[in-house]
Design an enzyme around this catalytic site. Structure first.
Site: not given
Length: 424
Positions: A254, A256, A258-260, A278, A375
């Site tokens: 999962c 997208a 792509g921050g992590k 993803d 989150c």
């Protein structure tokens, strides 16, 4: 007006509609800022605004556009100090005429002017409403407030709702694959970016900055060069707990946008192999674009297969399961989420999250680390999922779990559980 009308669509998020509209709009920075304030503010405070309207209309339903016009006028009068009452009333009445509500313009004028005359009394009513009916005073669904009330009590539940109604700050993570904090901040100064260092216990100092004011980010040379990534500090906790090392193999489910993923690559010094998956193929392009901009070369993308459990041949040193969730920890960023989410969604998501965790588990090397994160603030999606998973996976051990709460930690809400697979 179109943005506020289209927010009623089940497939259109307010923030996305606004971004699309402003991208082609020729507005000054001040007008752009006011437009965003009005759209976000009216969406957030919709329930309270409609309560005000109902008081003057004996509860009669209004046509969508007419109701939105009244919401806009009242929001300017009671939530925006910089717009005089007479200007808010005049502009709203003129808009009513422009949208074909000429015969109703007198009604709009009467409602708004009535509240202008009763400003002091109305402000007192709004303040009292936050105590007598907190969900209504803070403009949140009652079922959601009741969940938070039962868990944390009235004071913290109200603090969370107040948090959700505030504009979210912009945080930037320094991309240490290309630069460092000293060089980046020097460039920001030439680009008219006002910034301040922000330190958090789960990441090293000098990594995160709050961008207090700036030109449009896409126009900054530092952004185009990939020297930083916009990311709330709460999202860095999962990667910190994952603890990726250079040369390792990592599966990011999962992944997208792509921050992590890109932070994992940064922690690995761009050495090793990251498989970013993803379920939505079109979202993989976002990962590739971010990797290209940030100079990340150790990531390969693929569509997440539906049968991970049946094909555990490829093992990974570390796995991140950043599961789709209710997003209740990021409600101030997801502007209309409070009006979309329903109680039954939490149970549906819990089942999906457990499936993802179960499918990922066989892909982990013995002795490896698996991090489950959301989150969400809802325990069913967080500790509840992990507890159920551990009950049927004796080879896994819970090493640590942590929850970030907006009213306690000053960042978006997040949950992270660190699991290890025991060696046989």
């Amino acid at each position: 007006m179109r943005i506020l009308r289209d927010r009623l669509s089940a497939n259109a998020y307010t923030e996305d509609l606004l971004d699309q509209t402003l991208a082609s709009a020729r507005l000054s920075p001040a007008d752009r800022g006011l437009c965003q304030e009005l759209v976000y503010g009216v969406t957030r405070w919709q329930m309270t605004l409609d309560w005000l309207i109902s008081r003057k209309t004996e509860g009669r339903a209004q046509k969508d556009i007419l109701r939105i016009l009244l919401e806009l006028g009242l929001y300017q009068m009671f939530w925006l100090d910089r717009i005089p009452n007479h200007a808010a009333v005049h502009e709203t009445v003129e808009m009513a005429r422009q949208f074909g509500f000429g015969p109703q313009s007198g009604f709009v004028n009467a409602v708004l002017r009535g509240y202008a005359r009763e400003r002091v009394e109305t402000e007192k009513l709004l303040k009292e409403l936050k105590v007598s009916q907190p969900h209504l005073g803070w403009s949140h669904p009652e079922w959601l407030y009741q969940r938070w009330l039962n868990r944390w009590g009235a004071e913290k539940a109200s603090q969370l709702m107040a948090w959700n109604n505030k504009p979210a700050p912009t945080y930037a993570r320094v991309n240490r694959l290309k630069t460092d904090a000293v060089k980046l901040t020097a460039q920001w100064e030439t680009e008219r970016v006002k910034f301040a260092a922000r330190n958090f216990g789960w990441v090293e100092d000098g990594l995160v900055f709050e961008l207090e004011s700036h030109p449009p980010l896409g126009t900054l040379r530092s952004f185009q060069q990939g020297l930083f990534y916009i990311q709330d500090p709460s999202t860095l906790l999962a990667v910190a707990e994952l603890g990726p090392k250079p040369g390792e193999s990592v599966l990011d489910l999962c992944a997208a946008p792509g921050g992590k993923t890109t932070f994992i690559a940064q922690q690995m010094q761009n050495r090793g192999r990251i498989t970013a998956q993803d379920a939505q193929p079109d979202r993989l392009e976002l990962i590739r674009e971010n990797c290209a901009r940030l100079g990340v070369t150790c990531v390969e993308t693929s569509v997440a297969p539906s049968g991970l459990l049946t094909n555990p041949a490829k093992k990974f040193d570390r796995i991140l399961v950043d599961a789709p969730c209710s997003n209740t920890g990021v409600m101030r960023r997801r502007i209309d989420l409070r009006w979309r989410i329903q109680p039954e969604e939490i149970e549906r998501l819990r089942a999906e999250q457990l499936t993802l965790l179960t499918q990922a588990a066989p892909r982990l090397q013995p002795g490896g680390t698996l991090v489950y994160s959301t989150c969400s603030l809802e325990p069913e999606e967080n500790g509840g999922v992990v507890k159920e998973f551990l009950a049927s996976h004796a080879q896994f051990k819970l090493e640590e779990e942590r929850e970030l709460l907006p009213f306690a930690d000053g960042v978006d809400g997040a949950y992270v559980a660190k699991l290890t697979r025991q060696r046989i």
